[in-house]
Design a protein around this motif. Sequence first.
Motif, PDB file in Angstrom:
ATOM      1  N   UNK A 424     -55.488 118.317 -92.753  1.00 30.88           N
ATOM      2  CA  UNK A 424     -56.664 118.875 -93.049  1.00 30.88           C
ATOM      3  C   UNK A 424     -56.212 119.908 -94.282  1.00 30.88           C
ATOM      4  N   UNK A 425     -54.648 119.999 -94.243  1.00 33.18           N
ATOM      5  CA  UNK A 425     -53.762 120.644 -95.480  1.00 33.18           C
ATOM      6  C   UNK A 425     -53.338 118.946 -96.619  1.00 33.18           C
ATOM      7  N   UNK A 426     -53.726 119.620 -97.846  1.00 34.21           N
ATOM      8  CA  UNK A 426     -53.412 119.028 -99.052  1.00 34.21           C
ATOM      9  C   UNK A 426     -51.781 118.795 -99.685  1.00 34.21           C
ATOM     10  N   UNK A 427     -51.214 118.529 -99.903  1.00 29.78           N
ATOM     11  CA  UNK A 427     -49.686 118.249-100.567  1.00 29.78           C
ATOM     12  C   UNK A 427     -49.451 116.756-101.807  1.00 29.78           C
ATOM     13  N   UNK A 428     -49.381 116.989-102.999  1.00 29.40           N
ATOM     14  CA  UNK A 428     -49.017 115.661-103.931  1.00 29.40           C
ATOM     15  C   UNK A 428     -50.389 114.805-103.529  1.00 29.40           C
ATOM     16  N   UNK A 429     -51.179 115.328-103.564  1.00 27.52           N
ATOM     17  CA  UNK A 429     -52.745 114.949-103.793  1.00 27.52           C
ATOM     18  C   UNK A 429     -52.781 114.056-102.592  1.00 27.52           C
ATOM     19  N   UNK A 430     -52.442 114.729-101.160  1.00 27.16           N
ATOM     20  CA  UNK A 430     -53.221 113.856-100.102  1.00 27.16           C
ATOM     21  C   UNK A 430     -52.934 114.693 -99.281  1.00 27.16           C
ATOM     22  N   UNK A 431     -53.814 114.353 -98.817  1.00 27.92           N
ATOM     23  CA  UNK A 431     -53.861 115.173 -96.515  1.00 27.92           C
ATOM     24  C   UNK A 431     -52.074 114.228 -96.328  1.00 27.92           C
ATOM     25  N   UNK A 432     -51.704 115.807 -95.416  1.00 23.14           N
ATOM     26  CA  UNK A 432     -50.546 114.892 -94.528  1.00 23.14           C
ATOM     27  C   UNK A 432     -50.278 113.717 -93.719  1.00 23.14           C
TER      28      UNK A 432
END
Length: 554
Positions: A424-432
Amino acid sequence: MSETFKQSEVAEHKTPASLWIIVDDEVYDVTKFADEHPGGKKILQRVGGKDASKQFWKYHNEGILKKFKPKLHIGSVEGRVPASAPAPAPVPTPALEPKLVEAPAKATNLVPTPNVEGEVKEDREPLEMGGDLIPFGDPSWYQGFFSPYYNESHVALRKEVRAWVEEKIEPNVNDWDKAKSFPKEIYQEMGARGYLAGLLGVGYPKEYTPYSITAVPPEKWDLFHEFILTDELCRPGSGGFIWNVIGGYAIGLPPVLKYARKELKDRVVPDVIQGKSRICLAITEPDCGSDVANLTCEAKKTPDRKHYIVNGEKKWITNGVWADWFTVAVRTGGPGMGGVSVLVIPRCEGVTTREMDCMGVHGSGTTYITFEDVKVPVENLIGKENAGFKVIMMNFNHERMGIIIQCSRFARVCYEEAMKYAHKRKTFGKKLIDHPVIRMKLAQMARQIEATHNWLENLIYQCSAMGEQEAMMRLGGAIAGLKAQSTITFEFCAREAVQIFGGLGYTRGGQGAKVERLYRDVRGYAIPGGSEEIMLDLSVRQSLKVHEIIGMKL
């Protein structure tokens, strides 16, 4: 201006009517304070008229001395130079007593297995799948894999318990944890649903309860049913909840069922097993955790030999604050394991309980118990006098197996929650989950969970196949090793889950509530039932002894 006293003068004040102690050459009158002392007045009376500096600094810090000195200080010892306060010794680490999943006399198998050529003996399908089917988020037999251990009754129990937990427990556990309190009605309902009767490692004692579990007839109950019941109760991710409902019960009642006189069992067991009253196991003391053989709580017989008079303290006792009955290890004889007995003590005059505030497992009722001149009928003895150490040892494997089951599921909860969040969580444009480092964390969690779970299933099967005496001897080392394995795995998964959740894993409530709560609960599992260090050492020592007996060749 304070007075100066000779040591001999202080020594005269050693009775409840006039009670003085010395701490670092300073004299304190604790006569009136004795009744307020959190640890009970008997502790102060033991050091009355004496230098109590060593005992004081073992359990207190300088702040306590500063707090009470203005009220209690009356002078100093003549001719002696006051010593600086030593650094207080740490409180002994509790290794709360442990226990085994007791074995039925015969193996309770299960499902057809492959023959020696590897061919399946008959056409069959895997058992019905359940859960969210997240890889490694549930045991493999939930997810369409074959297993030799389970049948349709285990599936039915799994479905029944999970539905009840999701309805009654999951929606409320965060609020209960925050309040550090769980409704007593939940425990009572567990009795009425028949769950309590199935958590004792002794089959299903249907003679003591009119209730039974809907999914499984009492005569079909086995250790894998107990495993599933405990495992599913752990899915809300709260050590406080599971300890609240079974922490004291599942280790305090088995010794009564196995070793007590029939009259005592008839008096204690029915109400407890039906959820109408509560029991706890009281072994650990302020100075005695894993070193059970050196406990000091004493029970002396009256002149007419009809009663024991019990005096002493117990600490870190789960459910003690609510208990109606206490299964208590006491010293009735000389030093060492040969002087230990076990008594069932009702809540009565002289029994005082005080809830302790601990790091985790909130709401579990961790308790400091004081026994002061408690009069107990000799009929409340469990087993034989001075033979209680065996009773305690026979109970250890069941306790430890319960801890292992809980840790195994808690580690899986941490993994499952982290896996869901990573999708669910996205960082730097993509999901974890699309970051290799996150997949690596999840993979490391999964491999340790599955290794632990498979070892656990094997040991439960061995417990089922062996008699109790054989299981105690042959499995003690393996169970100790798995106890350490399970708590280390739990700690690893809790840490990695919090890392994946980031700030949410550090915050109570919200999306990271389970992993934050379980991170706090970890130490409550790594220490009780035998600390990791003691368990790992025991696993090797015990296993070497057993294998030497059966013909080990080195």
